[in-house]
Design a protein around this motif. Structure first.
Motif, PDB file in Angstrom:
ATOM      1  N   ARG A 223       0.828  -1.201   0.000  1.00  0.00           N
ATOM      2  CA  ARG A 223       0.000   0.000   0.000  1.00  0.00           C
ATOM      3  C   ARG A 223       0.872   1.264   0.000  1.00  0.00           C
ATOM      4  O   ARG A 223       0.609   2.221  -0.727  1.00  0.00           O
ATOM      5  CB  ARG A 223      -0.927  -0.001   1.216  1.00  0.00           C
ATOM      6  CG  ARG A 223      -1.837   1.210   1.308  1.00  0.00           C
ATOM      7  CD  ARG A 223      -2.576   1.262   2.637  1.00  0.00           C
ATOM      8  NE  ARG A 223      -1.731   1.105   3.809  1.00  0.00           N
ATOM      9  CZ  ARG A 223      -0.927   2.062   4.303  1.00  0.00           C
ATOM     10  NH1 ARG A 223      -0.863   3.232   3.724  1.00  0.00           N
ATOM     11  NH2 ARG A 223      -0.199   1.834   5.369  1.00  0.00           N
ATOM     12  N   VAL A 224       1.929   1.251   0.796  1.00  0.00           N
ATOM     13  CA  VAL A 224       2.833   2.406   0.876  1.00  0.00           C
ATOM     14  C   VAL A 224       3.551   2.591  -0.463  1.00  0.00           C
ATOM     15  O   VAL A 224       3.675   3.707  -0.968  1.00  0.00           O
ATOM     16  CB  VAL A 224       3.844   2.225   2.036  1.00  0.00           C
ATOM     17  CG1 VAL A 224       4.909   3.302   2.011  1.00  0.00           C
ATOM     18  CG2 VAL A 224       3.115   2.193   3.374  1.00  0.00           C
TER      19      VAL A 224
ATOM     20  N   TYR B 292       4.027   5.477  -5.687  1.00  0.00           N
ATOM     21  CA  TYR B 292       3.933   5.363  -7.149  1.00  0.00           C
ATOM     22  C   TYR B 292       2.942   6.397  -7.695  1.00  0.00           C
ATOM     23  O   TYR B 292       3.234   7.101  -8.672  1.00  0.00           O
ATOM     24  CB  TYR B 292       3.493   3.943  -7.504  1.00  0.00           C
ATOM     25  CG  TYR B 292       3.221   3.688  -8.972  1.00  0.00           C
ATOM     26  CD1 TYR B 292       4.256   3.349  -9.832  1.00  0.00           C
ATOM     27  CD2 TYR B 292       1.924   3.759  -9.484  1.00  0.00           C
ATOM     28  CE1 TYR B 292       4.008   3.089 -11.184  1.00  0.00           C
ATOM     29  CE2 TYR B 292       1.671   3.501 -10.827  1.00  0.00           C
ATOM     30  CZ  TYR B 292       2.711   3.172 -11.673  1.00  0.00           C
ATOM     31  OH  TYR B 292       2.453   2.919 -12.995  1.00  0.00           O
ATOM     32  N   VAL B 293       1.791   6.506  -7.058  1.00  0.00           N
ATOM     33  CA  VAL B 293       0.760   7.443  -7.498  1.00  0.00           C
ATOM     34  C   VAL B 293       1.234   8.885  -7.314  1.00  0.00           C
ATOM     35  O   VAL B 293       1.032   9.734  -8.192  1.00  0.00           O
ATOM     36  CB  VAL B 293      -0.570   7.173  -6.747  1.00  0.00           C
ATOM     37  CG1 VAL B 293      -1.559   8.289  -6.970  1.00  0.00           C
ATOM     38  CG2 VAL B 293      -1.159   5.830  -7.189  1.00  0.00           C
ATOM     39  N   GLU B 294       1.882   9.170  -6.208  1.00  0.00           N
ATOM     40  CA  GLU B 294       2.364  10.536  -5.956  1.00  0.00           C
ATOM     41  C   GLU B 294       3.423  10.954  -6.974  1.00  0.00           C
ATOM     42  O   GLU B 294       3.509  12.120  -7.337  1.00  0.00           O
ATOM     43  CB  GLU B 294       2.926  10.662  -4.541  1.00  0.00           C
ATOM     44  CG  GLU B 294       1.859  10.646  -3.467  1.00  0.00           C
ATOM     45  CD  GLU B 294       0.798  11.727  -3.628  1.00  0.00           C
ATOM     46  OE1 GLU B 294       1.138  12.883  -3.962  1.00  0.00           O
ATOM     47  OE2 GLU B 294      -0.394  11.414  -3.446  1.00  0.00           O
ATOM     48  N   LYS B 295       4.222  10.008  -7.450  1.00  0.00           N
ATOM     49  CA  LYS B 295       5.279  10.303  -8.426  1.00  0.00           C
ATOM     50  C   LYS B 295       4.728  10.468  -9.846  1.00  0.00           C
ATOM     51  O   LYS B 295       5.494  10.722 -10.773  1.00  0.00           O
ATOM     52  CB  LYS B 295       6.316   9.171  -8.436  1.00  0.00           C
ATOM     53  CG  LYS B 295       7.155   9.090  -7.197  1.00  0.00           C
ATOM     54  CD  LYS B 295       8.102   7.903  -7.311  1.00  0.00           C
ATOM     55  CE  LYS B 295       8.790   7.623  -5.998  1.00  0.00           C
ATOM     56  NZ  LYS B 295       9.609   6.399  -6.059  1.00  0.00           N
ATOM     57  N   ALA B 296       3.430  10.330 -10.023  1.00  0.00           N
ATOM     58  CA  ALA B 296       2.824  10.354 -11.357  1.00  0.00           C
ATOM     59  C   ALA B 296       2.743  11.753 -11.961  1.00  0.00           C
ATOM     60  O   ALA B 296       2.255  11.904 -13.078  1.00  0.00           O
ATOM     61  CB  ALA B 296       1.434   9.717 -11.312  1.00  0.00           C
ATOM     62  N   GLY B 297       3.186  12.751 -11.246  1.00  0.00           N
ATOM     63  CA  GLY B 297       3.205  14.112 -11.779  1.00  0.00           C
ATOM     64  C   GLY B 297       1.824  14.600 -12.165  1.00  0.00           C
ATOM     65  O   GLY B 297       0.867  14.484 -11.394  1.00  0.00           O
TER      66      GLY B 297
END
Length: 151
Positions: free
Chosen positions: A10-11, A16-21
């Motif tokens: 989950r972390v 991964y989602v936060e790094k999606a710009g």
């Protein structure tokens, strides 16, 4: 709890989602859509480091690219697609390219997801993450018998 690179799955997925710009919002919306629309599904990271959802076997996945979020269905070739959203030519997999929040909110996207979930509920899919874990455990045991250590 499954782990990826030493962290809870989950972390890892949150990062991964936060790094999606610029596509972070779209990826978050896909993740939320699946969790809300498919009761009982489980989110994990597959062996290729792709966020994936399981419901009686692999259900769907999403990947962030430079221009869109690929929202894929493991049994996409079996889905009715009156909106002609699905792309792909493989035997089973099909995907939808989501470029905006508007794309994620389309009723046809949710309908595809609900169809995929219904298929998995009626007929479990082989190749589940449980089977992958069992395969990895068997490979580790086999290496152990040969006197080698896992990587």
């Amino acid at each position: 709890m499954p782990t990826v690179e030493g962290r809870e799955a989950r972390v890892w997925i949150d990062e991964y989602v936060e790094k999606a710009g610029k596509l972070s919002g779209v990826a978050k919306m896909v993740r939320t859509l699946v969790k809300k629309a498919v009761a009982g599904c489980e989110e994990y990271v597959n062996p290729w480091k792709i966020p994936t959802f399981d419901l009686n076997g692999p259900l769907c996945f999403y990947m962030v690219t430079k221009e869109h979020v690929t929202f894929g269905f493991m049994r996409g070739a079996m889905l009715r697609d009156p909106g002609k959203l699905l792309e792909g030519t493989g035997k089973y997999l099909r995907h939808v390219k989501l470029r905006s929040a508007t794309d994620v909110r389309r009723s046809e996207v949710r309908a595809l997801l609900e169809q995929a979930a219904e298929l998995n509920r009626k007929e479990p899919v082989t190749g589940t993450k449980v089977q992958m874990k069992q395969s990895r455990a068997a490979a580790t045991r086999k290496r152990g018998r040969r006197g080698t250590t896992p990587d």
